[in-house]
Design a protein around this motif. Structure first.
Motif, PDB file in Angstrom:
ATOM      1  N   VAL A 145     -27.941   3.580  35.805  1.00 32.12           N
ATOM      2  CA  VAL A 145     -27.240   3.677  37.097  1.00 32.12           C
ATOM      3  C   VAL A 145     -28.214   3.680  38.266  1.00 32.12           C
ATOM      4  O   VAL A 145     -28.010   2.984  39.262  1.00 32.12           O
ATOM      5  N   SER A 146     -29.310   4.447  38.156  1.00 33.01           N
ATOM      6  CA  SER A 146     -30.250   4.531  39.284  1.00 33.01           C
ATOM      7  C   SER A 146     -30.962   3.196  39.512  1.00 33.01           C
ATOM      8  O   SER A 146     -31.176   2.792  40.656  1.00 33.01           O
ATOM      9  N   ALA A 147     -31.324   2.500  38.434  1.00 28.39           N
ATOM     10  CA  ALA A 147     -31.965   1.187  38.588  1.00 28.39           C
ATOM     11  C   ALA A 147     -30.992   0.184  39.196  1.00 28.39           C
ATOM     12  O   ALA A 147     -31.365  -0.600  40.073  1.00 28.39           O
ATOM     13  N   THR A 148     -29.747   0.218  38.750  1.00 24.98           N
ATOM     14  CA  THR A 148     -28.732  -0.682  39.304  1.00 24.98           C
ATOM     15  C   THR A 148     -28.517  -0.410  40.782  1.00 24.98           C
ATOM     16  O   THR A 148     -28.462  -1.342  41.594  1.00 24.98           O
ATOM     17  N   ASP A 149     -28.427   0.860  41.158  1.00 16.84           N
ATOM     18  CA  ASP A 149     -28.267   1.214  42.573  1.00 16.84           C
ATOM     19  C   ASP A 149     -29.424   0.685  43.407  1.00 16.84           C
ATOM     20  O   ASP A 149     -29.226   0.119  44.477  1.00 16.84           O
ATOM     21  N   GLU A 150     -30.646   0.868  42.903  1.00 19.65           N
ATOM     22  CA  GLU A 150     -31.824   0.430  43.653  1.00 19.65           C
ATOM     23  C   GLU A 150     -31.858  -1.090  43.799  1.00 19.65           C
ATOM     24  O   GLU A 150     -32.120  -1.617  44.884  1.00 19.65           O
ATOM     25  N   ILE A 151     -31.563  -1.804  42.728  1.00 14.54           N
ATOM     26  CA  ILE A 151     -31.577  -3.272  42.770  1.00 14.54           C
ATOM     27  C   ILE A 151     -30.522  -3.794  43.735  1.00 14.54           C
ATOM     28  O   ILE A 151     -30.806  -4.647  44.583  1.00 14.54           O
ATOM     29  N   LEU A 152     -29.308  -3.284  43.633  1.00 15.47           N
ATOM     30  CA  LEU A 152     -28.238  -3.758  44.517  1.00 15.47           C
ATOM     31  C   LEU A 152     -28.511  -3.393  45.966  1.00 15.47           C
ATOM     32  O   LEU A 152     -28.218  -4.175  46.876  1.00 15.47           O
ATOM     33  N   PHE A 153     -29.096  -2.234  46.202  1.00 20.04           N
ATOM     34  CA  PHE A 153     -29.467  -1.839  47.557  1.00 20.04           C
ATOM     35  C   PHE A 153     -30.482  -2.813  48.133  1.00 20.04           C
ATOM     36  O   PHE A 153     -30.357  -3.265  49.266  1.00 20.04           O
ATOM     37  N   ARG A 154     -31.481  -3.171  47.335  1.00 16.95           N
ATOM     38  CA  ARG A 154     -32.505  -4.109  47.803  1.00 16.95           C
ATOM     39  C   ARG A 154     -31.936  -5.507  48.023  1.00 16.95           C
ATOM     40  O   ARG A 154     -32.350  -6.210  48.935  1.00 16.95           O
ATOM     41  N   LEU A 155     -31.011  -5.923  47.179  1.00 18.18           N
ATOM     42  CA  LEU A 155     -30.453  -7.266  47.309  1.00 18.18           C
ATOM     43  C   LEU A 155     -29.667  -7.449  48.598  1.00 18.18           C
ATOM     44  O   LEU A 155     -29.738  -8.501  49.230  1.00 18.18           O
ATOM     45  N   TRP A 156     -28.894  -6.453  48.975  1.00 17.61           N
ATOM     46  CA  TRP A 156     -27.998  -6.634  50.114  1.00 17.61           C
ATOM     47  C   TRP A 156     -28.327  -5.823  51.354  1.00 17.61           C
ATOM     48  O   TRP A 156     -27.683  -5.971  52.372  1.00 17.61           O
ATOM     49  N   SER A 157     -29.365  -5.015  51.311  1.00 15.11           N
ATOM     50  CA  SER A 157     -29.641  -4.192  52.486  1.00 15.11           C
ATOM     51  C   SER A 157     -30.668  -4.816  53.411  1.00 15.11           C
ATOM     52  O   SER A 157     -30.665  -4.546  54.603  1.00 15.11           O
ATOM     53  N   GLY A 158     -31.574  -5.594  52.877  1.00 17.57           N
ATOM     54  CA  GLY A 158     -32.616  -6.185  53.706  1.00 17.57           C
ATOM     55  C   GLY A 158     -33.728  -5.219  54.040  1.00 17.57           C
ATOM     56  O   GLY A 158     -34.571  -5.501  54.869  1.00 17.57           O
ATOM     57  N   VAL A 159     -33.773  -4.081  53.383  1.00 15.81           N
ATOM     58  CA  VAL A 159     -34.815  -3.093  53.621  1.00 15.81           C
ATOM     59  C   VAL A 159     -35.986  -3.401  52.698  1.00 15.81           C
ATOM     60  O   VAL A 159     -35.793  -3.750  51.543  1.00 15.81           O
ATOM     61  N   ALA A 160     -37.203  -3.258  53.195  1.00 16.02           N
ATOM     62  CA  ALA A 160     -38.390  -3.516  52.385  1.00 16.02           C
ATOM     63  C   ALA A 160     -38.411  -2.604  51.169  1.00 16.02           C
ATOM     64  O   ALA A 160     -38.075  -1.425  51.251  1.00 16.02           O
ATOM     65  N   ALA A 161     -38.812  -3.168  50.047  1.00 10.99           N
ATOM     66  CA  ALA A 161     -38.838  -2.411  48.798  1.00 10.99           C
ATOM     67  C   ALA A 161     -39.917  -1.341  48.794  1.00 10.99           C
ATOM     68  O   ALA A 161     -39.742  -0.273  48.230  1.00 10.99           O
ATOM     69  N   GLU A 162     -41.025  -1.617  49.381  1.00  9.34           N
ATOM     70  CA  GLU A 162     -42.124  -0.663  49.434  1.00  9.34           C
ATOM     71  C   GLU A 162     -42.356  -0.282  50.894  1.00  9.34           C
ATOM     72  O   GLU A 162     -42.169  -1.074  51.796  1.00  9.34           O
ATOM     73  N   SER A 163     -42.804   0.953  51.105  1.00  8.14           N
ATOM     74  CA  SER A 163     -43.066   1.378  52.472  1.00  8.14           C
ATOM     75  C   SER A 163     -44.315   0.675  52.997  1.00  8.14           C
ATOM     76  O   SER A 163     -45.250   0.396  52.251  1.00  8.14           O
ATOM     77  N   SER A 164     -44.315   0.407  54.279  1.00  7.64           N
ATOM     78  CA  SER A 164     -45.452  -0.288  54.869  1.00  7.64           C
ATOM     79  C   SER A 164     -46.580   0.695  55.161  1.00  7.64           C
ATOM     80  O   SER A 164     -46.373   1.898  55.262  1.00  7.64           O
ATOM     81  N   ILE A 165     -47.789   0.168  55.284  1.00  2.00           N
ATOM     82  CA  ILE A 165     -48.952   0.986  55.607  1.00  2.00           C
ATOM     83  C   ILE A 165     -49.106   0.975  57.116  1.00  2.00           C
ATOM     84  O   ILE A 165     -49.081  -0.082  57.751  1.00  2.00           O
ATOM     85  N   SER A 166     -49.295   2.140  57.686  1.00  2.00           N
ATOM     86  CA  SER A 166     -49.402   2.214  59.135  1.00  2.00           C
ATOM     87  C   SER A 166     -50.729   1.626  59.609  1.00  2.00           C
ATOM     88  O   SER A 166     -51.725   1.615  58.885  1.00  2.00           O
TER      89      SER A 166
END
Length: 82
Positions: A43-64
């Motif tokens: 469930v958690s992997a599915t949530d993360e994958i679907l969130f990344r597919l349709w949210s447009g949010v970067a998968a990894e945090s950026s370095i300042s």
């Protein structure tokens, strides 16, 4: 261990391709979730994958920029000191 999949268009069909297979991204949200779960995603992997597919949010945090600059100046200082 993590792997990344990707969304692809194949003959007018959206699919999620990952190492080991692919999942069609057609139908309702619930149908797509069920396909992921049938392929063995929890469930958690599915949530993360679907969130990344349709949210447009970067998968990894950026370095300042400040962190990059600090590391660069630390590196340059260590090289100059030698």
């Amino acid at each position: 261990m993590r792997f990344t999949g990707e969304r692809m268009n194949h003959r007018e069909l959206n699919i999620y391709k990952y190492p080991g297979g692919e999942i069609p991204l057609t139908g309702s949200y619930q149908q797509i979730r069920q396909r992921f779960e049938r392929k063995g995603f929890d469930v958690s992997a599915t949530d993360e994958i679907l969130f990344r597919l349709w949210s447009g949010v970067a998968a990894e945090s950026s370095i300042s920029v400040a962190e990059v600059a600090d590391n660069f100046f630390e590196f340059v200082g260590s090289e100059v000191g030698k």
